[in-house]
Design a protein around this motif. Sequence first.
Motif, mmCIF file in Angstrom:
data_model
loop_
_atom_site.group_PDB
_atom_site.id
_atom_site.type_symbol
_atom_site.label_atom_id
_atom_site.label_comp_id
_atom_site.label_asym_id
_atom_site.label_seq_id
_atom_site.Cartn_x
_atom_site.Cartn_y
_atom_site.Cartn_z
ATOM 1 N N ASP A 1 3.817 15.924 -2.338
ATOM 2 C CA ASP A 1 2.848 16.323 -1.632
ATOM 3 C C ASP A 1 2.018 15.075 -1.044
ATOM 4 N N TYR A 2 2.878 13.858 -0.938
ATOM 5 C CA TYR A 2 2.356 12.519 -0.536
ATOM 6 C C TYR A 2 1.780 12.837 1.061
ATOM 7 N N HIS A 3 2.449 13.573 2.057
ATOM 8 C CA HIS A 3 2.026 13.845 3.214
ATOM 9 C C HIS A 3 0.646 14.422 3.240
ATOM 10 N N GLU A 4 0.374 15.191 2.428
ATOM 11 C CA GLU A 4 -1.123 15.976 2.546
ATOM 12 C C GLU A 4 -2.217 14.985 2.378
ATOM 13 N N ARG A 5 -2.079 13.655 2.041
ATOM 14 C CA ARG A 5 -2.930 12.605 2.105
ATOM 15 C C ARG A 5 -3.423 12.468 3.478
ATOM 16 N N PHE A 6 -2.616 12.649 4.493
ATOM 17 C CA PHE A 6 -2.821 12.299 5.728
ATOM 18 C C PHE A 6 -3.601 13.121 6.614
ATOM 19 N N ALA A 7 -3.709 14.494 6.182
ATOM 20 C CA ALA A 7 -4.392 15.374 6.919
ATOM 21 C C ALA A 7 -5.896 15.314 7.224
ATOM 22 N N LYS A 8 -6.637 15.099 6.029
ATOM 23 C CA LYS A 8 -8.005 14.577 6.290
ATOM 24 C C LYS A 8 -8.302 13.321 7.293
ATOM 25 N N PRO A 9 -7.803 12.501 7.010
ATOM 26 C CA PRO A 9 -8.420 11.120 7.669
ATOM 27 C C PRO A 9 -7.675 11.245 9.254
ATOM 28 N N LEU A 10 -6.605 12.041 9.486
ATOM 29 C CA LEU A 10 -5.974 12.101 10.729
ATOM 30 C C LEU A 10 -6.597 13.281 11.630
ATOM 31 N N TYR B 1 1.042 -0.504 -0.664
ATOM 32 C CA TYR B 1 1.411 0.808 -0.660
ATOM 33 C C TYR B 1 3.056 1.218 -0.869
ATOM 34 N N VAL B 2 3.531 0.285 -0.036
ATOM 35 C CA VAL B 2 5.295 0.366 -0.079
ATOM 36 C C VAL B 2 5.701 -0.041 -1.588
ATOM 37 N N ASP B 3 5.117 -1.274 -2.217
ATOM 38 C CA ASP B 3 5.618 -1.630 -3.296
ATOM 39 C C ASP B 3 5.207 -0.531 -4.385
ATOM 40 N N ASP B 4 4.271 0.014 -4.424
ATOM 41 C CA ASP B 4 3.961 1.154 -5.364
ATOM 42 C C ASP B 4 5.009 2.067 -5.349
ATOM 43 N N ILE B 5 5.364 2.501 -4.172
ATOM 44 C CA ILE B 5 6.480 3.615 -4.280
ATOM 45 C C ILE B 5 7.902 3.208 -4.936
ATOM 46 N N MET B 6 8.036 1.941 -4.350
ATOM 47 C CA MET B 6 9.309 1.090 -5.001
ATOM 48 C C MET B 6 9.460 0.957 -6.511
ATOM 49 N N LYS B 7 8.218 0.676 -6.787
ATOM 50 C CA LYS B 7 8.045 0.658 -8.436
ATOM 51 C C LYS B 7 8.218 2.108 -8.912
ATOM 52 N N ASP B 8 7.295 3.009 -8.586
ATOM 53 C CA ASP B 8 7.628 4.305 -9.026
ATOM 54 C C ASP B 8 9.015 4.787 -9.104
ATOM 55 N N TRP B 9 9.688 4.271 -8.028
ATOM 56 C CA TRP B 9 11.136 4.890 -7.984
ATOM 57 C C TRP B 9 11.949 4.061 -8.801
ATOM 58 N N LYS B 10 11.668 2.831 -9.070
ATOM 59 C CA LYS B 10 12.152 2.055 -10.092
ATOM 60 C C LYS B 10 12.211 2.611 -11.521
ATOM 61 N N ASP B 11 11.111 2.966 -11.688
ATOM 62 C CA ASP B 11 10.602 3.322 -13.124
ATOM 63 C C ASP B 11 10.725 4.924 -13.316
ATOM 64 N N LEU B 12 10.730 5.600 -12.554
ATOM 65 C CA LEU B 12 10.547 7.016 -12.703
ATOM 66 C C LEU B 12 11.476 7.688 -11.999
ATOM 67 N N ALA B 13 12.304 7.247 -11.140
ATOM 68 C CA ALA B 13 13.261 7.842 -10.366
ATOM 69 C C ALA B 13 13.036 9.207 -9.830
ATOM 70 N N VAL B 14 13.720 10.354 -10.120
ATOM 71 C CA VAL B 14 13.283 11.692 -9.403
ATOM 72 C C VAL B 14 12.099 12.238 -10.106
ATOM 73 N N GLU B 15 11.580 11.749 -11.166
ATOM 74 C CA GLU B 15 10.331 12.047 -11.720
ATOM 75 C C GLU B 15 9.112 11.557 -10.925
ATOM 76 N N GLY B 16 9.368 10.914 -9.953
ATOM 77 C CA GLY B 16 8.347 10.275 -9.216
ATOM 78 C C GLY B 16 7.808 11.327 -8.100
ATOM 79 N N HIS B 17 8.542 12.181 -7.980
ATOM 80 C CA HIS B 17 8.103 13.376 -7.248
ATOM 81 C C HIS B 17 6.762 13.951 -7.699
ATOM 82 N N PHE B 18 6.768 14.160 -9.008
ATOM 83 C CA PHE B 18 5.688 14.662 -9.607
ATOM 84 C C PHE B 18 4.664 13.763 -10.346
ATOM 85 N N TYR B 19 5.223 12.664 -10.905
ATOM 86 C CA TYR B 19 4.756 11.664 -11.758
ATOM 87 C C TYR B 19 4.110 10.286 -11.488
ATOM 88 N N ALA B 20 4.565 10.113 -10.013
ATOM 89 C CA ALA B 20 4.126 8.651 -9.388
ATOM 90 C C ALA B 20 2.795 8.748 -9.194
#
Length: 427
Positions: free
Chosen positions: A79-88, A54-73
């Motif tokens: 909206d990464y944080h939204e994924r927590f609401a249901k399980p929590l 999970y950490v590596d995926d973000i590091m890779k998206d940051w490397k490959d997409l830089a700011v575009e990762g906000h929308f295209y990662a």
Amino acid sequence: MQFQNTLAFARELDQQDELKKYRSEFHFPKVNNKDVIYFTGNSLGLQPKRAQKYVDDIMKDWKDLAVEGHFYAEKPWWDYHERFAKPLSKIVGAKPEEVTVMNTLTVNLHFLMVSFYRPEGNRFKIICEEKAFPSDQYMLASQVKFHGYDPKEALVEIKKREGESFWRTEDILKIIEETGDELALVMMGGVNYYNGQVFDMETITKAAKKQGAHVGWDLAHGAGNAELKLHDWGVDFAAWCSYKYMNSGPGNVSGIFVHEQYLNRNDFPRFEGWWGHHKERRFLMEPEFVPQPNAEAWHVSNAAVIAMAPYLASLEIFEEVGMEKLIQKRNLITSYLEFVLHEIDKEVDSTFEIITPSNPKERASQLSVLLHGEGRALFDYLMESGVITDWREPNVIRLAPVPLYTSYEDMYHFGQILKKGILNKKK
Ligand SMILES: Cc1ncc(COP(=O)(O)O)c(C=O)c1O
């Protein structure tokens, strides 16, 4: 069930354990080339093996997409944080819109106090448990002073009775009633960090609401460990850290709960920032704040997604297992540990005093044990022998078997190591 303090019996329990396969999902530190017996999941949970990806995926998206990762990662960051609401929401007994993740625990408690501690005239008192976790004590006292009141007058601490190790609900209810219309807030740890006692949150919440007060719970030791129904109990707010029973990594992000009656309201006091602004309008950079229609209205800054990644990995495991099974194993393994402790106590002619309630409804994973006549040397011996526990003055060890990764065999071996440690000293 009739327990036995034997290796064969412990192994039999492990055989029947529906959660046994999850042990291999976690990294165990090693001592003497062997996996440790880990009792400090109530302090820092073990690392789930899936966290790395999970950490590596973000590091890779940051490397490959830089700011575009906000929308295209792969998992967009905006909206990464939204994924927590249901399980929590399933873990704390809430509606998904009542839950979100942001900041760290004490920071969140301060933010929530801004909304829910609104002293006015005579109604300025806060009820909390005596010797609450120090960060909560500092947080409460500083909030009281911030509003111009004196902590000595405003903070009403519930004490245990002389000679007793845990609080009685009846004493708490009595003080709530006596404080009456002076009571602004009840703010306590849902599971006490020192003795592991689970408070009767439902009854306490209802009693405080009857007096017209707000109620908040610090669930650092409750979330992912105790049974919670925050919505149904009518709790106003709660916050918890994620690095204990929820295995998200050191100092990591905190979760919050805000009851739905306070959502979607522009008239409710809050400290605000751009990440709490309505999602669809956030990038219009408007001057007027329009709150998100959920607990995210309390967000101030954009989300620290690299930090959140291990938490998301861990929640995937909670989703697979579910709190019901987790609690079932928690009850059995904690009772087994209690039994082993009593057996060893008889064998070494020592006097252990378990200062956690024996009633399963009043405790969760943790057993805190007062080792009369034992010193820190015993703790050091346990650590050198691969039992990772912690020591609290004067001579308490806290033992938290965590259902996701602790085995019954661990409990048996721990008993044998403890026995050896005490007998060696007596020679
Ligand atoms: C009960 C309780 N409250 C608050 C805290 C403080 O958490 P943080 O440092 O994440 O703010 C802790 C930390 O262990 C805790 O156990």
